[in-house]
Design an enzyme around this catalytic site. Structure first.
Site, PDB file in Angstrom:
ATOM      1  N   TYR A  87      92.088  29.189  44.379  1.00  0.00           N
ATOM      2  CA  TYR A  87      91.063  30.221  44.270  1.00  0.00           C
ATOM      3  C   TYR A  87      91.694  31.503  43.719  1.00  0.00           C
ATOM      4  CZ  TYR A  87      88.322  27.244  47.462  1.00  0.00           C
ATOM      5  OH  TYR A  87      87.655  26.200  48.057  1.00  0.00           O
ATOM      6  N   GLY A 141      74.574  30.175  47.829  1.00  0.00           N
ATOM      7  CA  GLY A 141      73.743  31.369  47.943  1.00  0.00           C
ATOM      8  C   GLY A 141      72.262  31.121  47.761  1.00  0.00           C
ATOM      9  N   GLY A 188      74.117  26.554  49.921  1.00  0.00           N
ATOM     10  CA  GLY A 188      73.783  26.142  48.560  1.00  0.00           C
ATOM     11  C   GLY A 188      74.235  27.137  47.524  1.00  0.00           C
ATOM     12  N   SER A 225      79.849  25.360  51.013  1.00  0.00           N
ATOM     13  CA  SER A 225      78.588  25.744  50.367  1.00  0.00           C
ATOM     14  C   SER A 225      77.383  25.415  51.254  1.00  0.00           C
ATOM     15  CB  SER A 225      78.444  25.055  49.007  1.00  0.00           C
ATOM     16  OG  SER A 225      77.491  25.709  48.199  1.00  0.00           O
TER      17      SER A 225
END
Length: 324
Positions: free
Chosen positions: A53, A216, A214, A211
């Site tokens: 990341y 966001g 989703g 996630s």
């Protein structure tokens, strides 16, 4: 608290990926550190990161700065296999984003080097939960995890994890060393593979849901994307697909309003009710949203509410294919 194998963590963790540039638009380190420290202060003490990341271990180094002086409070989870050293061969890992693939190498000979680099980035002498980020198509997963077992014996890693694997791969790895957690995308708009979930239950392995909102979408507030947002690569966020998906999600947003909670809290609470060993790791840059997410741990959904949600979700067809 919840358990991932023999590791105890809060019911909701914090996904730090959103804090590196190039994920959801630009961000500076002061902003990112403030978000991380707020998460820790609010009880989000299970922090999930990866050596891949941001550039040159950026995300891990941010986490290392945030936990300095309070390491004993924090469960630090990171991943390996995608940030391959320069000059080392990489192999294609197919994914559902528009660019089609990631590149990685999980050769056992590289694993200790990955771990030592992450330890330096994090400023710690042990990683609490260490995941293979994606299986390497060129290396049996049990071979890679055999090298992680060496790290556990050496005291550099406390618990082993797998990310984005199948039930068969989990079983193969678990035969080599105990797996504490499988990290997989799981949310209202991305169901978990039933065979994988059954395998985790059979083997006593926890599930860390990445996630869980989703990317966001399940906050109910995403109508367009800014420049530099990673979600431009996700077909579900194509402008036309996003508009259709928002229309179809409206009944669930209305149910959240009826319950007096936010759509994000409803999405996380629903996920917590799916299995007693699932731990979502939502990420946010905004302190109020971080608090909102973490407070979801105290929300109980009535069986009638869960039934209504299941009915609404059964007709919520997502446009844009898979998002891996």
């Amino acid at each position: 608290m919840r358990t991932l194998g023999k590791l105890t963590v809060p019911p909701i963790g914090y996904g730090a990926m959103v804090l590196s540039p190039g994920i959801y638009g630009e961000i500076d380190d002061d902003w990112a550190l403030a978000a991380l420290r707020h998460a820790l202060d609010e009880g989000g003490t299970h922090i999930d990161t990866s050596d891949a990341y941001g550039p040159d271990g950026h995300n891990e180094r941010l986490v290392g700065r945030a936990i300095r002086g309070r390491r004993d409070e924090v469960v630090v989870a990171t991943k390996f296999g995608l940030a391959v050293p320069e000059g080392v061969e990489t192999r294609s890992i197919p994914v559902g984003y528009a660019f089609g693939e990631l590149r990685g190498n999980a050769d056992p000979a590289l694993v200790r080097g990955y771990a030592e680099r992450s330890l330096r980035n994090l400023g710690t002498d042990v990683i609490d939960l260490y995941y293979l980020h994606y299986p390497d198509p060129g290396v049996p997963v049990e071979d890679t995890m055999g090298a992680v077992a060496d790290l556990v014996r050496a005291g550099l890693v406390r618990h082993a994890g797998l990310s984005n694997v199948t039930a068969e791969q989990l079983r193969s790895a678990h035969a080599v060393l105990p797996i504490a957690a499988v990290q997989v995308e799981w949310s209202m708009w991305r169901p978990i593979d039933p065979e994988l979930l059954a395998a985790t239950r059979e083997l006593g392995v926890g599930v860390v849901a990445w996630s869980p909102l989703g990317s966001g979408f399940l906050t109910g507030s995403v109508s367009k994307l800014e420049e530099g947002d990673f979600r431009h690569h996700a077909p579900r966020f194509d402008a036309a697909n996003l508009a259709v998906n928002n229309d179809r999600y409206a009944p669930i947003r209305r149910l959240a309003t009826e319950l007096g909670i936010t759509p994000a809290q409803l999405a996380l609470a629903w996920l917590l009710h799916q299995d007693e060993h699932v731990v979502p790791i939502p990420g946010s840059r905004t302190p109020s949203h971080i608090t909102e997410n973490l407070q979801t741990a105290g929300i109980a959904l009535h069986p009638d509410t869960l039934r209504r949600l299941d009915e609404a979700l059964s007709s919520f067809k997502v446009e844009g294919g898979t998002l891996l």
